[in-house]
Design a protein around this motif. Structure first.
Motif, mmCIF file in Angstrom:
data_model
loop_
_atom_site.group_PDB
_atom_site.id
_atom_site.type_symbol
_atom_site.label_atom_id
_atom_site.label_comp_id
_atom_site.label_asym_id
_atom_site.label_seq_id
_atom_site.Cartn_x
_atom_site.Cartn_y
_atom_site.Cartn_z
ATOM 1 N N PRO A 1 10.993 1.998 61.319
ATOM 2 C CA PRO A 1 11.349 0.844 60.491
ATOM 3 C C PRO A 1 12.774 0.388 60.797
ATOM 4 C CG PRO A 1 11.684 2.851 59.246
ATOM 5 C CD PRO A 1 11.204 3.277 60.609
ATOM 6 N N ASP A 2 13.048 -0.865 60.531
ATOM 7 C CA ASP A 2 14.416 -1.362 60.694
ATOM 8 C C ASP A 2 14.968 -1.929 59.383
ATOM 9 O OD1 ASP A 2 13.056 -3.735 60.410
ATOM 10 O OD2 ASP A 2 13.473 -4.462 62.437
ATOM 11 N N ARG A 3 14.256 -1.634 58.285
ATOM 12 C CA ARG A 3 14.715 -2.014 56.946
ATOM 13 C C ARG A 3 14.009 -1.105 55.936
ATOM 14 N NH1 ARG A 3 11.005 -6.129 58.376
ATOM 15 N NH2 ARG A 3 9.366 -6.516 56.797
ATOM 16 N N GLY B 1 15.065 7.218 58.832
ATOM 17 C CA GLY B 1 16.360 6.563 59.001
ATOM 18 C C GLY B 1 16.507 5.301 58.179
ATOM 19 N N GLU B 2 15.572 5.038 57.303
ATOM 20 C CA GLU B 2 15.629 3.917 56.360
ATOM 21 C C GLU B 2 15.139 4.419 55.013
ATOM 22 O OE1 GLU B 2 16.804 0.918 56.651
ATOM 23 O OE2 GLU B 2 17.048 0.689 58.822
ATOM 24 N N TYR C 1 5.894 -2.018 55.617
ATOM 25 C CA TYR C 1 7.070 -2.021 54.743
ATOM 26 C C TYR C 1 6.716 -2.009 53.256
ATOM 27 C CZ TYR C 1 9.958 -2.600 58.846
ATOM 28 O OH TYR C 1 10.584 -2.393 60.059
ATOM 29 N N THR C 2 5.431 -2.119 52.945
ATOM 30 C CA THR C 2 4.958 -1.939 51.572
ATOM 31 C C THR C 2 3.758 -1.013 51.636
ATOM 32 O OG1 THR C 2 5.636 -4.191 50.977
ATOM 33 C CG2 THR C 2 4.128 -3.074 49.484
ATOM 34 N N ILE C 3 3.880 0.160 51.012
ATOM 35 C CA ILE C 3 2.808 1.141 51.042
ATOM 36 C C ILE C 3 2.519 1.612 49.612
ATOM 37 C CG2 ILE C 3 3.240 1.871 53.415
ATOM 38 C CD1 ILE C 3 4.803 4.262 52.375
#
Length: 330
Positions: free
Chosen positions: A34-36, A66-67, A94-96
């Motif tokens: 992820p990057d966010r 790392g996010e 990004y939404t789980i």
């Protein structure tokens, strides 16, 4: 420059521009994921076992990814509100969702209007833990074990009642499955939550209840509730002397609360794989293992395919129970 050369150059440039406008390829998406921050939706209020599991796992997943994995409680409609929100979210990882037996087996069977399909609308990630339920009774009930309880229920059909956290809940249907498999009758008394139900069992207004083991464990240790059996296939490590229902005269009986991670359907497979890797790595952390032991959660950590098969099996198991109990809700 010849017209044909200009045409070829223009065509090449247009092609490159079109490619740059496309979404990243799946491998590239996974490599940069992820990057966010990631939002982990818990479809129940804070404080319950599902919320606790989510926060324990989210913290360790954050370290590996790392996010930040941020827990968001979206309570309402027995878990359906939060689950439906994730089903409609962007399929980018990004939404789980922290899914349960309620969101992925019972609610889809019980609700007349179905806000999502538990199989088609989600991409399974990992089955995280299994949390036992427990059959408890008020100590004044003259039954020291399941065999004695069955004798009471068979001698006086429908004279005894059992409490649950509400119509259509896992605790209600644990009782219905018990009745079906044991061939006994008892009245169901639904409450608005496990807490009020538990209070009335302790106060002997209702003598019997199926409860999540974590919420009953303190009362069992204090002697204000008597544990007759746990509902899982194996005994709970925190109460090794309490037998299972299956070994107490109802072979094959098994119910439990479970927690599994799901993403929206069509989430790229490499993203699902990365989330699976982080979740299963978190479950192997010694601190996480100790925390899960505190409330008798059995760590699983599965592949996406195994979680998919688990959901299929749960739907098959609960379909006849819901039908026979005639449980339908709007």
């Amino acid at each position: 420059m010849a017209f044909s050369q200009l045409t070829r150059r223009a065509t090449l440039m247009l092609g490159l521009m079109a490619l740059s406008a496309l979404p990243f390829s799946t491998p590239a998406l996974a490599q940069g994921f992820p990057d966010r921050p990631i939002t982990l939706v818990v479809p129940f209020a804070a404080g319950g076992s599902t919320d606790v599991v989510a926060r324990i796992v989210a913290q360790k997943m954050s370290e590996d990814l790392g996010e930040q994995v941020i827990v968001q409680n979206v309570a309402g409609a027995g878990g359906n509100l939060g689950a439906a929100n994730v089903a409609r979210a962007d399929a980018d990882g990004y939404t789980i969702l922290m899914g349960t037996v309620a969101t992925h087996a019972l609610n889809p069977l019980i609700l007349k209007t179905k806000p999502y399909d538990p199989q088609k609308d989600f991409a399974p990630i990992s089955l995280l833990v299994i949390v036992p339920n427990v059959l408890v009774v008020n100590p004044e009930l003259p039954a020291k074990n399941v065999e004695e309880l069955l004798a009471l229920l068979k001698a006086k059909p429908d004279e005894y009642s059992y409490a649950s956290s509400g119509n259509g809940t896992p605790l209600h249907l644990s009782g219905e499955l018990f009745k079906k498999m044991a061939g006994v009758s008892m009245q169901h008394i639904p409450y608005k939550g496990a807490g009020p139900a538990l209070n009335d069992v302790i106060g002997n207004q209702v003598p019997i209840m199926f409860d999540n083991l974590p919420s009953s464990s303190g009362h069992i240790k204090a002697g204000t509730l008597r544990a007759l059996a746990v509902t899982t296939a194996e005994r709970a490590p925190s109460f090794p002397d309490v037998p299972t229902v299956a070994e107490s005269g109802i072979p094959g009986y098994e119910t439990y609360t479970w927690n599994g991670l799901f993403a929206p359907a069509n989430t790229p497979q490499p993203v699902v794989a990365r989330l699976n890797e982080a979740a299963n790595k978190a479950l192997k952390d010694p601190a996480v293992i100790e925390r899960m032991k505190e409330f008798s959660a059995k760590i699983v950590g599965s592949t996406p395919e195994e979680l998919s098969a688990h959901v299929t099996a749960e739907l098959a198991k609960w379909t006849p129970v819901v039908r026979d109990a005639n449980v339908q809700m709007d």
